[in-house]
Design an enzyme around this catalytic site. Structure first.
Site, PDB file in Angstrom:
ATOM      1  N   HIS A 282     -35.176  21.033  77.543  1.00  0.00           N
ATOM      2  CA  HIS A 282     -33.804  21.533  77.680  1.00  0.00           C
ATOM      3  C   HIS A 282     -32.895  21.050  76.553  1.00  0.00           C
ATOM      4  CE1 HIS A 282     -29.794  21.860  79.663  1.00  0.00           C
ATOM      5  NE2 HIS A 282     -30.343  22.847  80.340  1.00  0.00           N
TER       6      HIS A 282
ATOM      7  N   SER B 106     -26.522  26.895  80.493  1.00  0.00           N
ATOM      8  CA  SER B 106     -26.929  25.837  79.567  1.00  0.00           C
ATOM      9  C   SER B 106     -27.196  26.393  78.183  1.00  0.00           C
ATOM     10  CB  SER B 106     -28.221  25.178  80.044  1.00  0.00           C
ATOM     11  OG  SER B 106     -27.972  24.218  81.021  1.00  0.00           O
TER      12      SER B 106
ATOM     13  N   ASP C 225     -27.700  15.459  77.094  1.00  0.00           N
ATOM     14  CA  ASP C 225     -28.731  16.336  77.648  1.00  0.00           C
ATOM     15  C   ASP C 225     -30.006  15.529  77.894  1.00  0.00           C
ATOM     16  OD1 ASP C 225     -30.427  18.751  78.025  1.00  0.00           O
ATOM     17  OD2 ASP C 225     -28.713  19.815  77.209  1.00  0.00           O
TER      18      ASP C 225
END
Ligand SMILES: *[C@@H]1O[C@H](CO)[C@@H](O)[C@H](O)[C@H]1NC(C)=O
Ligand SMILES: *[C@@H]1O[C@H](CO)[C@@H](O)[C@H](O)[C@H]1NC(C)=O
Ligand SMILES: *[C@@H]1O[C@H](CO)[C@@H](O)[C@H](O)[C@H]1NC(C)=O
Ligand SMILES: *[C@@H]1O[C@H](CO)[C@@H](O)[C@H](O)[C@H]1NC(C)=O
Ligand SMILES: *[C@@H]1O[C@H](CO)[C@@H](O)[C@H](O)[C@H]1NC(C)=O
Ligand SMILES: *[C@@H]1O[C@H](CO)[C@@H](O)[C@H](O)[C@H]1NC(C)=O
Ligand SMILES: *[C@@H]1O[C@H](CO)[C@@H](O)[C@H](O)[C@H]1NC(C)=O
Length: 774
Positions: free
Chosen positions: A224, A562, A154
């Site tokens: 994220h 996600s 990620d």
């Protein structure tokens, strides 16, 4: 590859060609991945010496094309030496073409870009009840995922996030072989919770040009990666909230697991954040380092598996006993948009949980429509405000369209000042539109969906009093505004509402089947919470990710597949702890066959426009972790089953060697016979008989079949009951599907098959069928 959170702007932009900018004199230079096949050595046999020998062989191979060993060494930026055999290099297009003709080379392809596709969701999934953990919770039985190692690929990690504190954690498990890559000048340290972190940026540099030293760190500057990693395996953090909303104890699915971050995603270039060469290096490191679960919330356009680093990397991981969980993508609700479709991955769609953040628009005296918001500011309750449509407030230099979408700088201060501005969703970020209204002096914003985004509303941390309403509610408000000279009203302060119904509802953005690469395999596999998920965040960026926004949140609410993907990764961690000997495929089967297709009103799960959802949205259904712990039976699969599946796809030996050196049987089993936990027949003509094999992982017992046939099709199962005398015993059965007379369904039709021992085990598989010719 793309990060799979809901894009705040230009959500459908996918550009696949990337050009090498570093050296304009050689315009035809690009970065490539050269595959030489899989390594035949087992992991234990591979040593640093073998690494070096393999690397040398890469230099030698390239030397024969570049006429110099030095040039070859300079060109290669990754050597993949452990599980896959290959390298990533910067090459002239002509050289790449020549190399691809070398008999020892399996394939050569460009270093393509891909996009990165809390406090409530675990109660919604039944793991806890009002802050207490029931005895029957998988959390109790799996000791909260103790000592399982969960990693993500990620944007890196914010190591200081409270979710990664190591209070009460024991020593690092001895099987961990990885590192905490903090050799650069930035303060970055790991601990007994965040046991490792690494970064891979050479594939990114090959596209964007030389990087300065700030890129030499696994630190998350995006948010994220911190959000997804803490959702999968974050520790308990009391009092977590976003601007006061959703307050509670944050935790991951496996709160006692160890976590690891492999940073392979960087600031976006042309809509992509993560590049193939880095992703492959991340997979290789994760396998070598000894992780148990890989959570990968990113994806791109689907291609054949031998040509797709997500499929290749995931295969090697699964072949080494690592369960790989991926996001389905945020390109829904159109059909055929699902990404990450290989059968060895677990592909996750997104749906809501039973928590909302309602904030109402009040208008026309006492009419009101519900919106969603996480605004910290609210309008005084004793006052009414004038409404104005943003398209009626355009500055002279802005187009009506810009103003309609509330682009920054498009709104006339004189017209907007002190009013509530109604903006249309699309193109620009949702929070950015609020900033446009705020800059123009507006008092508040109502963000109304366009026809495409329909009923899907998202609670954002807006910078002014604001709420997000559906398309149909937007029409009501607009018709009121047009109906009167002086339209007035207000926006109420958001509240946190729990136990909302119906839930789950499929998210409109969640990518849908059918699987365009192998329609015989249903994708996505499962759905999990992915709307307004609260989890840890990076303090290097604002909640909106936009420059004007100076706010910093330790926890943030985010939406996307996600966010649903790491929910499943956390649950997989629990199942690994509870059943250390189960294969990744057995774990996947147990999650799929125990899933639920009804919501909390005990009605079929709905889609975002409140129609009936189907397996192309939710796969086998909505995850039920406590049931997955004890599925009774599993549809298991080995690496050889997956290789036979590739044989059945018609891949030749060269293509298959990307995965493993393997000789296909003279007659590979049919694609529909892959022992998958769901059943899909994309081309039913006359009648077809398929085979499945069940393995007992529960208690001895007799299972009886129950079938719901899809409309227009008869389904027969033989035998109709299966007796298992011991654990580990396997039994096969056959399923025959026949179209009824001349009935031809014009589209896919859905049914299910369920084995039950009448006690507590219900082993359910969706059946998805399309008649030939449609
Ligand atoms: C981004 O895309 C544009 C247009 O396709 C292209 O000209 C440019 O080189 C790309 N930039 C990078 C860094 O790949
Ligand atoms: C690097 O990480 C290690 C292990 O977590 C830690 O002990 C060390 O202090 C870190 N170094 C720096 C410079 O932060
Ligand atoms: C490093 O590069 C980034 C992106 O180009 C830039 O924003 C940043 O200011 C640079 N940092 C340093 C220390 O040069
Ligand atoms: C969140 O909940 C905790 C514990 O109940 C409480 O102490 C705290 O004040 C709350 N915070 C907010 C912002 O509501
Ligand atoms: C219009 O002009 C103003 C003032 O020069 C500027 O700030 C704004 O960005 C412009 N708007 C657009 C949409 O070009
Ligand atoms: C929801 O399902 C209905 C049919 O049940 C369909 O017509 C509609 O397009 C779907 N909407 C979305 C957003 O998927
Ligand atoms: C496998 O197929 C590829 C692509 O069509 C081809 O280039 C290659 O020569 C084939 N290999 C074998 C062993 O047939």
């Amino acid at each position: 590859m793309k990060i799979q959170k809901t894009a705040s702007f230009l959500p459908f932009l996918i550009i696949t060609a990337f050009y090498f900018l570093q050296c304009p004199a050689f315009a035809a230079q690009k970065s490539y991945i050269v595959y030489l096949g899989a390594q035949s050595n087992s992991a234990e046999e591979i040593t640093a010496h073998v690494d070096q020998t393999v690397r040398e062989s890469h230099y030698e191979l390239l030397e024969s094309y570049l006429q110099s060993k030095e040039r070859a060494k300079e060109a290669i930026f990754y050597s993949y030496t452990r599980y896959m055999n290959g390298f990533a290099a910067i090459l002239e297009e002509e050289d790449a073409v020549q190399i691809s003709k070398n008999p020892s080379v399996v394939s050569v392809f460009e270093n393509r870009g891909r996009k990165l596709h809390t406090t409530r969701s675990w109660q919604f999934l039944g793991l806890e009840r009002n802050g207490r953990v029931p005895k029957k919770s998988l959390w109790t039985k799996a000791r909260f995922g103790e000592d399982v190692i969960i990693a993500n690929l990620d944007t890196g990690v914010w190591p200081e996030a409270e979710s990664f504190r190591d209070d009460d954690m024991g020593p690092i498990p001895s099987k961990w072989r990885g590192i905490c890559q903090n050799d650069s000048n930035q303060k970055f340290s790991c601990n007994r919770k965040l046991i490792g972190a690494r970064y891979f940026n050479k594939g990114y540099a090959a596209v964007v040009g030389p990087l300065n030293s700030t890129f030499n760190s696994p630190r998350d500057t995006d948010g994220h990666g911190t959000h997804t990693l803490s959702t999968a395996g974050g520790n308990f953090v009391p009092g977590a909230n976003v601007q006061g909303y959703g307050n509670g104890t944050a935790k991951g699915g496996s709160p006692r697991a160890r976590v690891v971050a492999y940073k392979v995603c960087w600031p976006p270039v042309n809509g992509s954040e993560c590049f193939d060469a880095d992703i492959l290096a991340g997979f290789e490191a994760a396998i070598k380092d000894g992780v148990d679960v890989l959570s990968v919330s990113l994806g791109g356009a689907d291609t054949d598996y031998f040509d797709d680093v997500m499929a290749v990397g995931a295969f090697h991981a699964v072949n080494n006993g690592i369960a790989v969980v991926t996001s389905a993508g945020n390109s829904g609700p159109e059909a055929g948009t699902v990404s990450n479709v290989s059968p060895w991955m677990m592909t996750v769609g997104a749906s809501t949980m039973d928590r909302e953040f309602p904030s109402y628009v009040v208008f026309d005296h006492n009419r009101r429509v519900e919106g969603q918001s996480l605004s910290s500011e609210s309008l005084p309750t004793n006052k009414l405000y004038r409404f104005i449509r943003s398209l009626d407030a355009a500055t002279p230099n802005a187009s009506i369209d810009d103003a309609d979408l509330c682009q920054i700088g498009s709104l006339d201060k004189k017209k907007v000042k002190g009013k509530i501005v109604v903006c249309t969703r699309g193109v620009f970020g949702r929070v950015e539109k609020g900033e446009a209204v705020k800059l123009a002096g507006g008092a508040g914003m109502v963000l109304a969906n366009d026809i495409l985004t329909g009923d899907e509303t998202i609670a954002d941390a807006h910078v002014l009093p604001a709420t997000h309403i559906t398309y149909s509610d937007g029409l009501k408000l607009l018709s009121y505004i047009k109906s009167t000279k002086s339209p007035k009203g207000s926006i109420t302060r958001p509240i946190t509402e729990l136990g909302t119904k119906p839930a789950p509802v499929m998210a409109a953005f969640s990518s849908q089947g059918p699987n365009t690469i192998t329609p015989e395999i249903l994708k996505p596999d499962i759905t999990a919470p992915g709307v307004s998920v609260i989890a840890a965040y990076s303090l290097a960026t604002s909640p909106s990710g936009l420059d004007f926004d100076k706010r910093r949140f330790p926890f943030n609410s985010d939406s996307g597949t996600s966010m649903s993907c790491p929910h499943i990764s956390g649950i997989v961690g629990l199942l690994k702890a509870a059943h250390p000997n189960w294969s990744p495929s057995a774990i996947k089967s147990s999650i799929m066959t125990t899933a639920r297709v009804r919501d909390n009103m005990v009605e079929p799960i709905k889609n975002a426009s409140f129609g009936k959802a189907n397996p192309f949205g939710y796969g086998s259904g909505h995850v039920r972790p406590n049931r997955a712990m004890d599925p009774g039976l599993v549809y298991d699969l080995t690496a050889n089953d997956y290789l036979n599946f590739l044989c059945a796809l018609g891949y030749n030996s060269t293509q298959i060697s990307t995965f493993k050196t393997y000789k296909c049987p003279s007659k590979a089993p049919a694609l529909v016979d892959l022992n998958y936990p769901s059943i899909t027949i994309p081309n039913l003509e006359d009648s077809i008989t398929i085979t499945r094999k069940l393995k007992n992982v529960g208690t001895p017992g007799t299972y009886v079949v129950r079938i719901r046939s899809p409309v227009g099709i008869t389904v027969k199962v033989k035998p109709t009951s299966l007796t298992f005398k011991e654990v580990g015993e396997e039994k096969t059965f056959k399923l025959t599907l026949t179209p009824i007379d001349d009935y031809i369904a014009k589209d896919y039709v859905f049914g299910f098959l369920q084995w039950s021992d009448g006690n507590k085990h219900y082993v359910r598989s969706p059946i998805t069928v399309k008649s030939k010719g449609f």
